[in-house]
Design a protein around this motif. Structure first.
Motif, PDB file in Angstrom:
ATOM      1  N   ASN A 160      16.264  38.665  48.514  1.00 49.69           N
ATOM      2  CA  ASN A 160      17.563  39.280  48.837  1.00 49.69           C
ATOM      3  C   ASN A 160      18.642  38.226  49.089  1.00 49.69           C
ATOM      4  O   ASN A 160      19.511  38.372  49.935  1.00 49.69           O
ATOM      5  CB  ASN A 160      17.445  40.211  50.041  1.00 49.69           C
ATOM      6  CG  ASN A 160      18.485  41.327  50.016  1.00 49.69           C
ATOM      7  OD1 ASN A 160      18.824  41.850  48.955  1.00 49.69           O
ATOM      8  ND2 ASN A 160      18.988  41.692  51.175  1.00 49.69           N
ATOM      9  N   LYS A 203      18.165  48.666  53.520  1.00 52.98           N
ATOM     10  CA  LYS A 203      17.656  49.199  52.259  1.00 52.98           C
ATOM     11  C   LYS A 203      16.613  48.255  51.669  1.00 52.98           C
ATOM     12  O   LYS A 203      15.587  48.708  51.130  1.00 52.98           O
ATOM     13  CB  LYS A 203      18.806  49.408  51.271  1.00 52.98           C
ATOM     14  CG  LYS A 203      18.344  49.991  49.939  1.00 52.98           C
ATOM     15  CD  LYS A 203      19.500  50.142  48.963  1.00 52.98           C
ATOM     16  CE  LYS A 203      19.015  50.677  47.615  1.00 52.98           C
ATOM     17  NZ  LYS A 203      20.095  50.744  46.608  1.00 52.98           N
ATOM     18  N   TYR A 204      16.868  46.961  51.765  1.00 51.83           N
ATOM     19  CA  TYR A 204      15.925  45.974  51.232  1.00 51.83           C
ATOM     20  C   TYR A 204      14.553  46.143  51.877  1.00 51.83           C
ATOM     21  O   TYR A 204      13.533  46.241  51.191  1.00 51.83           O
ATOM     22  CB  TYR A 204      16.459  44.563  51.471  1.00 51.83           C
ATOM     23  CG  TYR A 204      15.440  43.468  51.241  1.00 51.83           C
ATOM     24  CD1 TYR A 204      15.136  43.032  49.945  1.00 51.83           C
ATOM     25  CD2 TYR A 204      14.771  42.865  52.304  1.00 51.83           C
ATOM     26  CE1 TYR A 204      14.209  42.021  49.723  1.00 51.83           C
ATOM     27  CE2 TYR A 204      13.842  41.863  52.105  1.00 51.83           C
ATOM     28  CZ  TYR A 204      13.562  41.444  50.809  1.00 51.83           C
ATOM     29  OH  TYR A 204      12.629  40.459  50.595  1.00 51.83           O
ATOM     30  N   GLN A 247      20.972  43.628  48.363  1.00 45.13           N
ATOM     31  CA  GLN A 247      21.057  44.934  49.012  1.00 45.13           C
ATOM     32  C   GLN A 247      21.394  44.779  50.495  1.00 45.13           C
ATOM     33  O   GLN A 247      21.194  43.717  51.090  1.00 45.13           O
ATOM     34  CB  GLN A 247      19.717  45.666  48.895  1.00 45.13           C
ATOM     35  CG  GLN A 247      19.209  45.853  47.467  1.00 45.13           C
ATOM     36  CD  GLN A 247      17.848  46.511  47.460  1.00 45.13           C
ATOM     37  OE1 GLN A 247      17.686  47.627  47.928  1.00 45.13           O
ATOM     38  NE2 GLN A 247      16.850  45.821  46.922  1.00 45.13           N
ATOM     39  N   GLU A 275      18.031  44.264  41.819  1.00 41.38           N
ATOM     40  CA  GLU A 275      19.178  44.079  42.700  1.00 41.38           C
ATOM     41  C   GLU A 275      18.762  43.196  43.872  1.00 41.38           C
ATOM     42  O   GLU A 275      17.900  43.568  44.669  1.00 41.38           O
ATOM     43  CB  GLU A 275      19.648  45.453  43.205  1.00 41.38           C
ATOM     44  CG  GLU A 275      20.911  45.423  44.030  1.00 41.38           C
ATOM     45  CD  GLU A 275      21.290  46.798  44.536  1.00 41.38           C
ATOM     46  OE1 GLU A 275      22.274  46.889  45.308  1.00 41.38           O
ATOM     47  OE2 GLU A 275      20.604  47.774  44.178  1.00 41.38           O
TER      48      GLU A 275
END
Length: 403
Positions: A189, A205-206, A201, A198
């Motif tokens: 992340n 959410k990650y 984030q 993605e």
């Protein structure tokens, strides 16, 4: 013990008897028996080796049909090479027998290239350790786990496969308790440019997405299996990812076995300074290492076939020292992947924590370092990644080797 003795060279036409003075040195003693008296030539070679390596490190006494070897520390690989050369040149098997006897010693320490035969385990011992562990209740946080001890077979369609798709969905199709070792490095992340992923984030959410996959990993891991995660915190966001992940897996009642520091020797990082320069206002700490977090399911002991162990004694002694100095992967541009770990890292993890023919899973397989190393080391594998490009590269890496 301290040694004080005479060299007993009874058949001594050409060799001067050497008096061994009292040495305030500790040694490990081994006895090598022969079916015949040791000849003068063998004794002269051993005396020459003793002189080369130093009497305080290794020396020899002779007693009729017996050689007494006193060991403190030696570079055994060099010693072994010397013995092999001398034996070949002089057709002398006595030397090989002595070398093999030293080689059969399995208990020693490692310092540089040397094997330490005494003093390597010196440390303060805990009295009644087992009773005190029971009183404290080790890994108390796993109390009440409902892990089944019945392991299952991985279906053939997933054996030795690279699968493209969402790991949570793919793993949900696997039976419980069918994987021996999970080794993975999830996206950090950091905002890196991953293919079809993605990487910037919101942290909630990650972790929600990551832990949903980890829940499936825990379910498919065998009783006694290992779950090993390579992770680096995002220090600029002040998110201790390795602690958050470890805390979550402990809440899920896995046993925290330990943590390895992967020292990457990033010297550019060592000599830069961010934050408040020369001021306690807000200094920014820099790190040259990443973390390897190690967990076990249900028990610390993994049952396996001793004949399927492929780690050497020297490797074991070096690798259980929980700081590994390994250079970062240099071929990331070649594979178009921004965050690969090197094959050496995967090799150490796989050989230290699994047996040959075990099943190794990487749910964030990327371009396939884990699966490649698993196959190279005679393990079965399952690699899952959401990127079709990465899965193709993983397949190419596997097919580039003739097995």
């Amino acid at each position: 013990m301290s040694i004080c003795s005479d060299k007993k060279l009874k058949r001594n036409d050409n060799i001067k008897i050497k008096k061994v003075e009292v040495r305030m040195v500790n040694y490990k003693e081994i006895k090598v028996e022969f079916d015949y008296p040791i000849n003068n030539y063998t004794m002269s070679i051993l005396n020459a080796l003793e002189k080369k390596y130093g009497e305080s490190n290794i020396h020899f006494d002779y007693n009729d049909n017996q050689v007494l070897v006193y060991l403190n520390n030696i570079d055994f690989e060099m010693f072994k090479a010397d013995i092999e050369e001398l034996s070949l040149n002089n057709n002398n098997n006595d030397l090989n027998k002595i070398s093999n006897a030293i080689s059969n010693i399995k208990s020693y320490g490692i310092k540089g290239k040397k094997r330490l035969y005494v003093g390597y385990g010196d440390e303060r011992k805990t009295v009644n350790r087992k009773e005190k562990e029971k009183k404290r209740e080790i890994f108390y946080y796993t109390r009440g786990n409902n892990f089944s001890e019945i392991n299952n077979l991985l279906p053939d369609k997933y054996m030795d496969r690279i699968v493209c798709g969402d790991s949570k969905i793919i793993l949900s199709q696997l039976p419980n308790n069918c994987i021996d070792l999970i080794f993975t490095s999830p996206p950090y992340n950091f905002g890196l440019d991953y293919e079809e992923n993605e990487d910037d984030q919101h942290w909630e959410k990650y972790f929600e997405t990551l832990f949903a996959i980890f829940d499936e990993c825990i379910r498919v891991l065998k009783y006694g299996g290992r779950f090993i995660i390579n992770v680096q915190p995002l220090f600029s966001d002040y998110i201790p990812t390795h602690h958050i992940i470890s805390n979550y897996l402990m809440q899920k009642k896995l046993i925290w076995k330990g943590e390895i520091l992967w020292e990457k020797n990033n010297y550019n990082c060592k000599y830069t300074a961010w934050g408040s320069w020369k001021s306690p206002s807000n200094p920014y700490l820099k790190y040259t290492w990443e973390f390897i977090e190690i967990f076990c399911k249900g028990t610390l002991k993994k049952i396996g076939d001793d004949k399927k162990i492929d780690i050497s004694g020297d490797e074991f002694k070096k690798w259980v020292y929980a700081k590994w100095s390994i250079a970062p992967e240099r071929r990331m541009k070649e594979f178009n992947h921004p965050a690969m770990f090197p094959e050496e890292l995967a090799t150490k993890v796989i050989k230290l924590f699994s047996y040959q023919e075990d099943i190794v899973l990487d749910p964030f397989n990327g371009v396939g370092t884990t699966t490649l190393v698993a196959k190279l080391n005679k393990r079965h594998y399952l690699g899952i990644d959401i990127s079709s490009e990465y899965c193709s590269k993983a397949e190419e890496r596997l097919s580039s080797f003739l097995f």
